[in-house]
Write a protein that holds these residues in place. Structure first.
Motif, mmCIF file in Angstrom:
data_model
loop_
_atom_site.group_PDB
_atom_site.id
_atom_site.type_symbol
_atom_site.label_atom_id
_atom_site.label_comp_id
_atom_site.label_asym_id
_atom_site.label_seq_id
_atom_site.Cartn_x
_atom_site.Cartn_y
_atom_site.Cartn_z
ATOM 1 N N LYS A 197 11.590 -29.660 53.207
ATOM 2 C CA LYS A 197 11.425 -30.647 52.208
ATOM 3 C C LYS A 197 9.957 -31.587 52.286
ATOM 4 N N LEU A 198 9.907 -32.129 53.470
ATOM 5 C CA LEU A 198 8.852 -33.060 53.631
ATOM 6 C C LEU A 198 7.711 -32.479 53.647
ATOM 7 N N GLU A 199 7.448 -31.170 54.201
ATOM 8 C CA GLU A 199 5.988 -30.381 54.029
ATOM 9 C C GLU A 199 5.838 -30.389 52.321
ATOM 10 N N ARG A 200 7.007 -29.801 51.588
ATOM 11 C CA ARG A 200 6.673 -29.464 50.110
ATOM 12 C C ARG A 200 6.250 -30.809 49.438
ATOM 13 N N GLU A 201 6.876 -31.989 49.868
ATOM 14 C CA GLU A 201 6.744 -33.215 49.270
ATOM 15 C C GLU A 201 5.080 -33.787 49.943
#
Length: 106
Positions: free
Chosen positions: A50-54
């Motif tokens: 999720k953090l990578e996507r954001e």
């Protein structure tokens, strides 16, 4: 020398995983830990994705973004298996670093 030191630590960390696996009798189900450990790893993995996507679409990181990354790294390194591997690397680093220096490699 700094690059060699980082590479050495990373290699020792991976040896730490192997050593831990061997201590678990070569049994993956023992090595993976209890269901709580596995659940923590899964949740942290999902958080990382999720953090990578954001963050992937951003041109620069905010202080908040950097704080989230730092928190992730701390949580990751506190996972049971990662901590065991880091402890192994910490325990063997100085001796192996000195051995590299004496070998003339550095």
């Amino acid at each position: 020398q700094e690059e060699v030191a980082v590479a050495l630590y990373m290699i020792l960390h991976e040896f730490g995983h192997w050593y831990n696996f061997k201590e678990c009798g070569d049994k993956p189900y023992v090595y993976m830990g209890n269901p709580s450990d596995i659940d923590k790893e899964r949740k942290l993995f999902e958080y990382r994705k999720k953090l990578e996507r954001e963050l992937s679409g951003k041109e620069s990181l905010s202080e908040s973004d950097e704080q989230h990354i730092k928190e992730y790294v701390v949580k990751y390194n506190n996972l049971k298996r990662e901590k065991i591997a880091n402890d192994y690397a910490d325990k063997h680093f100085q001796e192996k670093y000195e051995l590299l220096k004496k070998s003339g490699y550095m």
